[in-house]
Motif scaffolding. Structure first.
Motif, PDB file in Angstrom:
ATOM      1  N   HIS A  17       0.810  -1.210   0.000  1.00  0.00           N
ATOM      2  CA  HIS A  17       0.000   0.000   0.000  1.00  0.00           C
ATOM      3  C   HIS A  17       0.850   1.269   0.000  1.00  0.00           C
ATOM      4  N   GLY A  18       2.185   1.078   0.143  1.00  0.00           N
ATOM      5  CA  GLY A  18       3.056   2.244  -0.058  1.00  0.00           C
ATOM      6  C   GLY A  18       3.814   2.712   1.167  1.00  0.00           C
ATOM      7  N   LYS A  19       3.988   1.813   2.115  1.00  0.00           N
ATOM      8  CA  LYS A  19       4.681   2.173   3.344  1.00  0.00           C
ATOM      9  C   LYS A  19       6.109   2.662   3.084  1.00  0.00           C
ATOM     10  N   SER A  20       6.885   1.882   2.343  1.00  0.00           N
ATOM     11  CA  SER A  20       8.283   2.251   2.091  1.00  0.00           C
ATOM     12  C   SER A  20       8.370   3.537   1.278  1.00  0.00           C
ATOM     13  N   THR A  21       7.493   3.675   0.301  1.00  0.00           N
ATOM     14  CA  THR A  21       7.525   4.877  -0.529  1.00  0.00           C
ATOM     15  C   THR A  21       7.236   6.110   0.324  1.00  0.00           C
ATOM     16  N   LEU A  22       6.280   5.999   1.225  1.00  0.00           N
ATOM     17  CA  LEU A  22       5.967   7.129   2.103  1.00  0.00           C
ATOM     18  C   LEU A  22       7.148   7.425   3.040  1.00  0.00           C
ATOM     19  N   ARG A  52      12.437  -8.432  -3.378  1.00  0.00           N
ATOM     20  CA  ARG A  52      11.148  -9.034  -3.095  1.00  0.00           C
ATOM     21  C   ARG A  52      10.131  -7.987  -2.679  1.00  0.00           C
ATOM     22  N   GLY A  53      10.601  -6.775  -2.517  1.00  0.00           N
ATOM     23  CA  GLY A  53       9.680  -5.713  -2.151  1.00  0.00           C
ATOM     24  C   GLY A  53       9.081  -5.887  -0.779  1.00  0.00           C
ATOM     25  N   ILE A  54       9.819  -6.469   0.143  1.00  0.00           N
ATOM     26  CA  ILE A  54       9.298  -6.597   1.488  1.00  0.00           C
ATOM     27  C   ILE A  54      10.329  -6.097   2.482  1.00  0.00           C
ATOM     28  N   ILE A 132      -4.535   8.378   3.236  1.00  0.00           N
ATOM     29  CA  ILE A 132      -5.010   7.724   2.017  1.00  0.00           C
ATOM     30  C   ILE A 132      -3.961   7.949   0.931  1.00  0.00           C
ATOM     31  N   ASN A 133      -3.362   6.859   0.467  1.00  0.00           N
ATOM     32  CA  ASN A 133      -2.252   6.947  -0.488  1.00  0.00           C
ATOM     33  C   ASN A 133      -2.696   6.547  -1.899  1.00  0.00           C
ATOM     34  N   LYS A 134      -1.856   6.862  -2.861  1.00  0.00           N
ATOM     35  CA  LYS A 134      -2.055   6.509  -4.279  1.00  0.00           C
ATOM     36  C   LYS A 134      -3.267   7.217  -4.884  1.00  0.00           C
ATOM     37  N   ILE A 135      -3.484   8.485  -4.490  1.00  0.00           N
ATOM     38  CA  ILE A 135      -4.626   9.202  -5.067  1.00  0.00           C
ATOM     39  C   ILE A 135      -4.410   9.494  -6.551  1.00  0.00           C
ATOM     40  N   ASP A 136      -3.171   9.286  -7.032  1.00  0.00           N
ATOM     41  CA  ASP A 136      -2.914   9.498  -8.463  1.00  0.00           C
ATOM     42  C   ASP A 136      -3.455   8.381  -9.339  1.00  0.00           C
ATOM     43  N   LEU A 137      -3.761   7.243  -8.740  1.00  0.00           N
ATOM     44  CA  LEU A 137      -4.251   6.111  -9.546  1.00  0.00           C
ATOM     45  C   LEU A 137      -5.632   6.421 -10.120  1.00  0.00           C
ATOM     46  N   SER A 164      -0.154  11.221  -2.610  1.00  0.00           N
ATOM     47  CA  SER A 164       0.495  10.280  -3.507  1.00  0.00           C
ATOM     48  C   SER A 164       1.950  10.211  -3.066  1.00  0.00           C
ATOM     49  N   ALA A 165       2.300   9.120  -2.428  1.00  0.00           N
ATOM     50  CA  ALA A 165       3.678   8.972  -1.952  1.00  0.00           C
ATOM     51  C   ALA A 165       4.617   8.908  -3.143  1.00  0.00           C
ATOM     52  N   LYS A 166       4.136   8.276  -4.196  1.00  0.00           N
ATOM     53  CA  LYS A 166       4.974   8.115  -5.380  1.00  0.00           C
ATOM     54  C   LYS A 166       5.319   9.457  -6.007  1.00  0.00           C
TER      55      LYS A 166
HETATM   56  P1  GTP Z   1       6.006  -3.696   1.619  1.00  0.00           P
HETATM   57  O1  GTP Z   1       7.367  -3.151   1.978  1.00  0.00           O
HETATM   58  O2  GTP Z   1       6.076  -4.872   0.698  1.00  0.00           O
HETATM   59  O3  GTP Z   1       5.102  -3.860   2.782  1.00  0.00           O
HETATM   60  O4  GTP Z   1       5.284  -2.663   0.694  1.00  0.00           O
HETATM   61  P2  GTP Z   1       5.062  -1.181   1.038  1.00  0.00           P
HETATM   62  O5  GTP Z   1       3.755  -1.035   1.720  1.00  0.00           O
HETATM   63  O6  GTP Z   1       6.270  -0.612   1.654  1.00  0.00           O
HETATM   64  O7  GTP Z   1       4.851  -0.592  -0.394  1.00  0.00           O
HETATM   65  P3  GTP Z   1       5.899   0.148  -1.311  1.00  0.00           P
HETATM   66  O8  GTP Z   1       6.220   1.497  -0.783  1.00  0.00           O
HETATM   67  O9  GTP Z   1       7.010  -0.751  -1.649  1.00  0.00           O
HETATM   68  O10 GTP Z   1       4.956   0.375  -2.560  1.00  0.00           O
HETATM   69  C1  GTP Z   1       4.352  -0.687  -3.241  1.00  0.00           C
HETATM   70  C2  GTP Z   1       4.124  -0.290  -4.685  1.00  0.00           C
HETATM   71  O11 GTP Z   1       3.185   0.773  -4.756  1.00  0.00           O
HETATM   72  C3  GTP Z   1       5.387   0.206  -5.348  1.00  0.00           C
HETATM   73  O12 GTP Z   1       5.393  -0.266  -6.672  1.00  0.00           O
HETATM   74  C4  GTP Z   1       5.232   1.718  -5.321  1.00  0.00           C
HETATM   75  O13 GTP Z   1       5.889   2.356  -6.391  1.00  0.00           O
HETATM   76  C5  GTP Z   1       3.738   1.880  -5.448  1.00  0.00           C
HETATM   77  N1  GTP Z   1       3.266   3.131  -4.844  1.00  0.00           N
HETATM   78  C6  GTP Z   1       3.561   3.611  -3.615  1.00  0.00           C
HETATM   79  N2  GTP Z   1       2.958   4.803  -3.424  1.00  0.00           N
HETATM   80  C7  GTP Z   1       2.269   5.064  -4.558  1.00  0.00           C
HETATM   81  C8  GTP Z   1       1.447   6.153  -4.989  1.00  0.00           C
HETATM   82  O14 GTP Z   1       1.215   7.133  -4.306  1.00  0.00           O
HETATM   83  N3  GTP Z   1       0.897   6.043  -6.235  1.00  0.00           N
HETATM   84  C9  GTP Z   1       1.119   4.978  -7.037  1.00  0.00           C
HETATM   85  N4  GTP Z   1       0.549   4.976  -8.245  1.00  0.00           N
HETATM   86  N5  GTP Z   1       1.896   3.961  -6.675  1.00  0.00           N
HETATM   87  C10 GTP Z   1       2.467   3.991  -5.452  1.00  0.00           C
END
Ligand code: GTP
Length: 599
Positions: A17-22, A52-54, A132-137, A164-166
């Motif tokens: 859901h975007g934890k690392s990105t945030l 592995r993205g974890i 609330i993340n990923k509002i750009d989707l 949008s963390a991304k």
């Molecule tokens: P784990 O470490 O596996 O628990 O995942 P995480 O919750 O840390 O998620 P992570 O930040 O790795 O993001 C998961 C995916 O979602 C990645 O491909 C990110 O690029 C994408 N992502 C994160 N934030 C956003 C956002 O705001 N918008 C979009 N479109 N994608 C996002």
């Protein structure tokens, strides 16, 4: 340090859901790191994790944030692992915080681990701040998701930041929300020291680096400290704060602060997650609550493909264990596979990660035996034995009662898939507990299920049968009586220890048949016919036959082309090297691996 300016928080979320990105964005915003300097996803600092993205190990980082009120705040972001296997580490990280940012994907909404992590955060009385993340989707629907948060979790969410963390949209709103709503830590800097260990990491030069949160008192450089659970004593060589790009030593850390210390510690086993650090002088009377030694739930045998690499395997396991208190291993040997180790893991993901690291970082090719849970067997003489290896399964005549571990399982899914989920749970001997509508779009099902049925392929099957919509969470619950049997596999009448397994009687037959078929398909023809059998006690329950070879290898060549003949002989020799003799039968290593592969 001014306690009122400290904020300790974690970010919790369902996986992806975007934890690392945030986390990255928060670090960037606080100007702690130049954006271009910042390696992406700083907090996940192992290659494998990134791939592995974890997130495997919890880490922490201190950020200085200049808030809208003109004050500078010390924000300690404590990262938590994102998989059920590491739930205990998550709980210790949360215990080090006052608040949690709950990230919810604006398109996916609430999923199983969103809830599981929220419950955990609530257990630690954290102030939970939804984001609330990923509002750009294109599929984002923040209003719907906010309503879900209010209806399902019962948190006020209308003012939750929509980000949008991304793309880095609205990150300031998250930081302001933390500063305003997460309470500052309490704790008396003059009290006897109590610091909670929430992570530790082995470093070849400095020894173990212990990550902690001071709950009471003050930790100072040079002071004598004692680990209250393990009893180990040290002198603090260095203490300090964890910055995004490294460590910043300091003289002392007071109640409320988060940091690290080093003390020439050799092994993370002495500084386990959840332990309490106190002073050797003026020690605390009681440790902090909640300590639990790491406990393996899944076991398997690990062998090297090339038997002569056994010492390298031991070396690899020892090195990995320096940094992983939850990995356990002891030597075992198998007639079929030679010398290896029985290894214990927190769960299947943990097991896969360790196997991959051994293969990748130590360049060893492995053979692993079928994973097993721990069975509890009461013998007729009243003794209770714990069995994690089919090899040690007592003679059925001496067994009074056999028990297997059950887990509490929670599955969250859109209602449309309930019809697919229920039968697959029944197939796995699950006992249905209840089903609740969380709202019109989501139901939560509760089951009591044998752990053994979960560890194989439950998660993948669940995802496949629900188009990825359902999510799973489980925790070990209790041991219940079970009709267990040990199945032996026989080749040409001889038992192959590496292939035997323990199973519930109903599951033993289909699995035994499947193993027989796989063996038949993977064992090359011998000069004689080889029966492949499965047996419970002395009774054969399944059988296949590997037919005898009709001609020898050279027969095809009609005595003609000599180079072809040579090639064939060479090939045969090559094959021989990788053969394992089992009494009268030769099995190629690949056959073992094919048979042991789970499906
Ligand atoms: P784990 O470490 O596996 O628990 O995942 P995480 O919750 O840390 O998620 P992570 O930040 O790795 O993001 C998961 C995916 O979602 C990645 O491909 C990110 O690029 C994408 N992502 C994160 N934030 C956003 C956002 O705001 N918008 C979009 N479109 N994608 C996002």
């Amino acid at each position: 340090t001014d306690q009122s300016k400290i904020r300790n928080f974690s970010i919790i979320a369902h996986i992806d859901h975007g934890k690392s990105t945030l986390s990255d964005r928060l670090i960037e915003k606080c100007d702690a790191v130049e954006a271009r300097e910042m390696e992406s996803q700083l907090l996940d600092n192992m290659d494998l994790e990134r791939e592995r993205g974890i997130t495997i190990k919890a880490r922490a980082v201190k950020l200085n944030y200049a808030a809208a009120d003109g004050q500078i705040y010390e924000l300690n972001l404590i990262d938590t692992p994102g998989h059920v296997d590491f739930n205990y580490e998550v709980s210790r990280s949360l215990a080090a915080c006052e608040g949690a940012v709950l990230v919810v994907d604006a398109a996916q909404g609430i999923e199983a681990q969103t809830l599981a992590n929220t419950y955990l955060a609530l257990e630690h009385d954290l102030e939970i701040r939804p984001v609330i993340n990923k509002i750009d989707l294109p599929a984002a629907d923040p209003q719907r998701v906010k309503k879900e948060v209010e209806d399902i979790i019962g948190l006020e969410a209308q003012d939750a930041p929509e980000i949008s963390a991304k793309l880095g949209v609205n990150i300031d709103a998250v930081l302001e929300d933390i500063v305003t709503h997460v309470p500052p830590p309490k704790g008396d800097p003059a009290a006897p020291l109590k610091a909670l260990v929430f992570d530790s990491q082995y470093d070849a030069y400095r020894g173990v680096i212990v990550y902690f949160r001071v709950m009471e008192g003050t930790l100072r450089m040079g002071m004598g400290v004692k680990m209250m659970a393990s009893g180990a004593k040290y002198e603090v060589l260095e203490c300090g704060h964890l910055l995004p790009l490294g460590m910043e030593p300091c003289k002392e850390l007071i109640a409320g602060e988060v940091g690290y210390f080093t003390a020439s510690i050799k092994n993370v086993k002495d500084t386990q997650v959840g332990d309490t650090v106190t002073g050797t002088e003026n020690p605390a009377a009681q440790p902090l609550p909640g300590y639990r030694p790491a406990k393996a739930m899944v076991y398997c045998g690990i062998y090297t493909e090339d038997g002569s690499e056994y010492p390298d395997l031991r070396d690899a396991l020892e090195k990995l264990q320096l940094n992983d208190a939850s990995l356990s291993f002891e030597p075992e040997s198998s007639a079929a596979l030679g010398f290896g180790f029985r290894c214990g893991f927190l769960g299947m993901l943990h097991m896969e990660i360790i196997q991959e690291r051994i293969e990748r970082e130590f360049d060893l090719d492995l053979i692993t035996t079928l994973p097993s849970v721990i069975y509890e067997i009461t013998k007729t003489d009243g003794t209770v034995v714990l069995v994690d290896n089919p090899h040690n399964y007592p003679d059925p005549a001496l067994i009074l009662e056999a028990k297997e571990p059950y887990a509490k399982v929670s599955i969250i899914s859109p209602p449309d898939y309930v019809g697919n989920i229920m039968p697959m749970c029944q197939e796995r001997r699950a006992e249905f507990k209840d089903m609740q509508y969380l709202d019109t779009n989501l139901v939560e099902l509760h089951y009591s299920m044998p752990l053994n049925e979960i560890i194989y392929d439950f998660f993948d099957t669940l995802k496949a049968r629900t188009k990825g919509y359902a999510s799973l969470d489980y925790e070990l619950d209790k041991y219940l009586p079970s009709d267990l049997v040990k199945v032996d596999m026989l080749l040409n009448g001889d038992g192959v220890d590496a292939l035997s397994f323990i199973a519930h009687r109903d599951k033993a037959y289909p699995r035994a048949r499947r193993l027989c078929e796989k063996l038949k398909d993977n064992i090359p023809r011998q000069l004689f016919e080889v029966p492949v059998q499965a047996a419970i006690g002395g009774k054969i329950i399944a059988r296949e036959t590997v037919k005898a070879m009709r001609k020898d290898v050279l027969a095809k060549c009609y005595g003609g082309d000599i180079t072809r003949k040579k090639k064939l002989l060479e090939k045969q020799k090559e094959g021989k090297k990788k053969m394992r003799s089992l009494g009268s039968v030769q099995i190629p290593t690949e056959a073992f691996m094919a048979v042991l592969k789970l499906d």
